[in-house]
Design an enzyme around this catalytic site. Sequence first.
Site, PDB file in Angstrom:
ATOM      1  N   GLU A 164     -12.877  -2.205  12.009  1.00  0.00           N
ATOM      2  CA  GLU A 164     -12.719  -1.414  10.782  1.00  0.00           C
ATOM      3  C   GLU A 164     -13.839  -1.655   9.761  1.00  0.00           C
ATOM      4  OE1 GLU A 164      -8.939  -1.961   8.825  1.00  0.00           O
ATOM      5  OE2 GLU A 164      -9.592  -0.852   7.055  1.00  0.00           O
TER       6      GLU A 164
ATOM      7  N   GLU B  48       0.823  -1.209   0.000  1.00  0.00           N
ATOM      8  CA  GLU B  48       0.000   0.000   0.000  1.00  0.00           C
ATOM      9  C   GLU B  48       0.861   1.265   0.000  1.00  0.00           C
ATOM     10  OE1 GLU B  48      -2.751  -0.662   3.297  1.00  0.00           O
ATOM     11  OE2 GLU B  48      -4.064  -1.764   1.927  1.00  0.00           O
TER      12      GLU B  48
ATOM     13  N   ASP C 245      -8.714  -8.907   3.735  1.00  0.00           N
ATOM     14  CA  ASP C 245      -8.521  -7.803   4.674  1.00  0.00           C
ATOM     15  C   ASP C 245      -9.646  -7.726   5.706  1.00  0.00           C
ATOM     16  OD1 ASP C 245      -7.330  -5.624   5.783  1.00  0.00           O
ATOM     17  OD2 ASP C 245      -7.892  -4.207   4.203  1.00  0.00           O
TER      18      ASP C 245
HETATM   19  O1  GCW Z   1      -7.210  -2.454   5.048  1.00  0.00           O
HETATM   20  C1  GCW Z   1      -6.154  -1.667   5.246  1.00  0.00           C
HETATM   21  C2  GCW Z   1      -6.589  -0.552   6.132  1.00  0.00           C
HETATM   22  C3  GCW Z   1      -5.462   0.371   6.339  1.00  0.00           C
HETATM   23  C4  GCW Z   1      -4.354  -0.414   7.022  1.00  0.00           C
HETATM   24  C5  GCW Z   1      -3.995  -1.612   6.143  1.00  0.00           C
HETATM   25  C6  GCW Z   1      -2.977  -2.495   6.836  1.00  0.00           C
HETATM   26  C7  GCW Z   1      -2.743   0.450   8.534  1.00  0.00           C
HETATM   27  O2  GCW Z   1      -7.675   0.086   5.542  1.00  0.00           O
HETATM   28  O3  GCW Z   1      -5.885   1.430   7.126  1.00  0.00           O
HETATM   29  O4  GCW Z   1      -3.225   0.375   7.233  1.00  0.00           O
HETATM   30  O5  GCW Z   1      -5.124  -2.378   5.897  1.00  0.00           O
HETATM   31  O6  GCW Z   1      -3.394  -3.418   7.516  1.00  0.00           O
HETATM   32  O7  GCW Z   1      -1.794  -2.254   6.674  1.00  0.00           O
END
Ligand code: GCW
Length: 676
Positions: free
Chosen positions: A388, A282, A360
């Site tokens: 989340e 990311e 995720d």
């Molecule tokens: O799904 C994503 C989240 C991010 C997070 C990432 C991760 C901290 O939306 O906010 O970043 O996963 O786990 O690295």
Amino acid sequence: AAEDGLSGWLRYAPLSCGRSSHLSLPQTIVALNTTISSPVYTAGQELQKGLQGIFAKQVKISDQTTKSSSVVVGSLAQYIKATGNSDVPSLEEDGYWLSVKGDSVQIVGQNERGALYGAFEYLSMLAQGNFADVAKVSNPSAPIRWTNEWDNMDGSIERGFAGPSIFFANGVVVDDLTRVAEYARLLASIGINGIIINNVNANATTLSTQNIRGLGRVADAMRPYGVQIGISLNFASPQSFGGLSTFDPLDASVIKFWTDITNQIYQQVPDFAGYLVKANSEGQPGPITYNRTLADGANLFAKAIKPHGGIVMFRAFVYDQLNESDWHADRADAAVNYFKPLDGEFDDNVVVQIKYGPIDFQVREPASPLFANIPKTNTAIELQVTQEYLGQQCHLVYLPPLWKTVLDFDLKVDGQPSLVRDIVSGERFKRPLGGYAGVVNVGTNSTWLGSHLAMSNLYAYGRLAWDPTSDAQAILQDWIRLTFGLNRIVVDTITKMSMDSWPAYENYSGNLGIQTLTDILYTHFGPNPASQDDNGWGQWTRADHNGLGMDRTVSNGTGFAGQYPAEVAAVYESLEITPDNLLLWFHHVPYTYTLHEGKTVIQHFYDAHYSGAETAQTFPTLWEGLKGKIDDQRYEEVLFRLKYQAGHSIVWRDAISEFYFNKSSIPDQANRVGNH
Ligand code: GCW
């Protein structure tokens, strides 16, 4: 009453008289270490506080053993020294022996931390009105039982839903660490022994001299509770912070940078636990920038920290943006593709930290196949306490039943029993390290998580990391009694709502393994089924007018099913025997496809959404039955959230049902959808 929130499940509320009037309690607390920052000293203080709170009994603390009517707490070494009694069952690291015979109580830890855990266990029994004699040994399932906090240096928290950070503000560690110590107390009481205090999307300024001194203060605040601290690192720090021209993990100046930083940290924090690294994910920098492997990246830190006894948690959450027009492209494949070829190349103090599912933190996912694919590597499972994708603490969702679908899953590696919980404990593949990382994201809100009821997830996270075989409902009920008291109606009501909550949330969000169907582009909150597709994030549903689901078979799809060991792969490969609840994860089917349960996919969507929302409607009513049975403040605060959830579940119901009605044009047999 605000204090009630802060102390979480450690309220030590008075027991109603009848229950304890004939009880003989210890007259003395003997804590076998008088050093103020030691966990055994803390255990003595905690026992005193607990006996005072629960029984209004003032008990002296002494460091001299007495013959009778005492509770003795210490490490095994201290206990043998003080009593000459070496007749204690054998214990593993952090484990304890608890012996209660009336008013004679022995709490002996394998180390001081274990002794503190034993003291909390004894107090938990008393607070729940359990005065039975016991003699029991309790050892943790795994050595790593950590939380991760996604706190930024400016005090904001990524995916935090309870206000700003208790650790950082304005780029530095805060001055007043009272809340940090209180958090450590809660964590110790559920067996958590480590915490990563800053976001995995890490900022290199955590490494400034001032902040490293700040880390020393945080560690000092948490040490009395046996909670060791660690930090997340930004891979590019040698360049962005250290002024070097490179952050290549094999470059000598980079190695020196990390060695120096690590030495500075250990000067301030001699018992520093380790590093957490999110690399090449990311947008985060990582070793791949220099054509080095992820193992090269992990081992860079592992070598710097090894002489100090620290470890490196290296995240497996590495994936790339993908093109949806390619029916073979699959984000779920990424972790195994990246990490399997590296099995055996990670240093022995590296632990690969794997999210429970391949995507995720969705409302339902199959177990990540990576657990089965790197037997020569230490692994830990990453769970999310912060909700989340699961209602962000505005919805009650008790998560352990979801976590258990993964922890109890048998991956059948080499045809042998291979439960995920036995892989992460290190047992299955005989690994020296392994365990649990729970993303918690507590904030300065007086409830810690923004919601009183969400705290059951934090409590249960620790309890499951200690013993993943324990029952989700039994853990919940311990938490309810400790948090809200022993009233049977209170216990039964909160049990029912909580146990109904994850199935309800799944029903009114994403069904049959299609993922949560929440907005994935920005908020991760509320329904937005269209947001999954037509972008590069790879959380696709591939919904069109005829059908939906990802074909992840080897024969015709992305091949993901083939990442599982043969027996499991055979199930997921087959449309006929894939369980309904993961059907759309593994297969693309028409809306009219008939499930094992007998309904079509589309009718299941409609029915599940109505049924899930209906369940959520029961929550406020159930809760109203508790008026007067718990304090008004918590009663009102919880009721407010449950009413919101009840309403929002209808928003979810209608948004998802209408979306798929519009896609499919297939009417609801019960005539509820598309009729307005
Ligand atoms: O799904 C994503 C989240 C991010 C997070 C990432 C991760 C901290 O939306 O906010 O970043 O996963 O786990 O690295």
